[in-house]
Design a protein around this motif. Structure first.
Motif, PDB file in Angstrom:
ATOM      1  N   LEU A  86     -64.947  52.846  26.659  1.00 20.24           N
ATOM      2  CA  LEU A  86     -64.100  51.908  27.395  1.00 20.24           C
ATOM      3  C   LEU A  86     -62.614  52.064  27.086  1.00 20.24           C
ATOM      4  O   LEU A  86     -61.776  51.692  27.910  1.00 20.24           O
ATOM      5  CB  LEU A  86     -64.508  50.464  27.085  1.00 20.24           C
ATOM      6  N   ARG A  87     -62.283  52.570  25.942  1.00 22.79           N
ATOM      7  CA  ARG A  87     -60.878  52.636  25.491  1.00 22.79           C
ATOM      8  C   ARG A  87     -60.213  53.912  25.974  1.00 22.79           C
ATOM      9  O   ARG A  87     -60.678  55.009  25.698  1.00 22.79           O
ATOM     10  CB  ARG A  87     -60.847  52.558  23.967  1.00 22.79           C
ATOM     11  N   ARG A  88     -59.136  53.783  26.722  1.00 21.92           N
ATOM     12  CA  ARG A  88     -58.372  54.953  27.155  1.00 21.92           C
ATOM     13  C   ARG A  88     -57.644  55.534  25.951  1.00 21.92           C
ATOM     14  O   ARG A  88     -57.070  54.809  25.142  1.00 21.92           O
ATOM     15  CB  ARG A  88     -57.346  54.577  28.217  1.00 21.92           C
ATOM     16  N   ALA A  89     -57.674  56.832  25.844  1.00 25.68           N
ATOM     17  CA  ALA A  89     -56.992  57.513  24.745  1.00 25.68           C
ATOM     18  C   ALA A  89     -55.482  57.390  24.927  1.00 25.68           C
ATOM     19  O   ALA A  89     -54.969  57.489  26.037  1.00 25.68           O
ATOM     20  CB  ALA A  89     -57.398  58.984  24.711  1.00 25.68           C
ATOM     21  N   GLN A  90     -54.803  57.171  23.827  1.00 25.36           N
ATOM     22  CA  GLN A  90     -53.340  57.123  23.805  1.00 25.36           C
ATOM     23  C   GLN A  90     -52.859  58.249  22.904  1.00 25.36           C
ATOM     24  O   GLN A  90     -53.462  58.482  21.846  1.00 25.36           O
ATOM     25  CB  GLN A  90     -52.854  55.787  23.237  1.00 25.36           C
ATOM     26  N   ASP A  91     -51.809  58.919  23.292  1.00 30.15           N
ATOM     27  CA  ASP A  91     -51.271  60.003  22.466  1.00 30.15           C
ATOM     28  C   ASP A  91     -50.991  59.473  21.063  1.00 30.15           C
ATOM     29  O   ASP A  91     -50.358  58.436  20.893  1.00 30.15           O
ATOM     30  CB  ASP A  91     -49.991  60.552  23.098  1.00 30.15           C
TER      31      ASP A  91
END
Length: 110
Positions: A86-91
């Motif tokens: 569910l969690r979008r990856a962040q740089d």
């Protein structure tokens, strides 16, 4: 209703250019693309398991992929029990595997 095909060049819905990102998984850099979930980045990097169960240490990764189950739990930036599907990856995200051995080590650190 009749369907019809249009060529890719004529399709008005076009994705933008890929925006690469890098997350750190258990100390190793892993690359992905902006918009991917953490599970998508991990699977794209060939990682199929990133948690172990408390009742026997069985490996787990993505099972349902829609946030209903809890097989894909990871620690992200110090926050435990994040569903990777569910969690979008962040740089720059820092992802750590979860499991009974990891929980005990973190409890001892407190």
């Amino acid at each position: 209703m009749t369907s019809h095909r249009i060529s890719a060049e004529a399709d008005p819905v076009r994705p933008g250019a890929d925006r690469p990102l890098t997350i750190v998984v258990d100390g190793e850099p892993v690359t992905g693309t902006a918009g991917q979930t953490l599970a998508g980045v991990l699977l794209g990097a060939g990682r199929r398991e990133w948690r172990t169960t408390s009742g026997g240490g069985a490996p787990r990764g993505v099972f349902c992929g829609i946030g209903v189950c809890f097989d894909c739990l990871v620690e992200v930036n110090g926050l435990r029990d994040v569903r990777a599907c569910l969690r979008r990856a962040q740089d720059g995200d820092v992802v750590v595997r979860q499991g009974p051995d990891r929980a005990g080590a973190q409890e001892a650190d407190r």
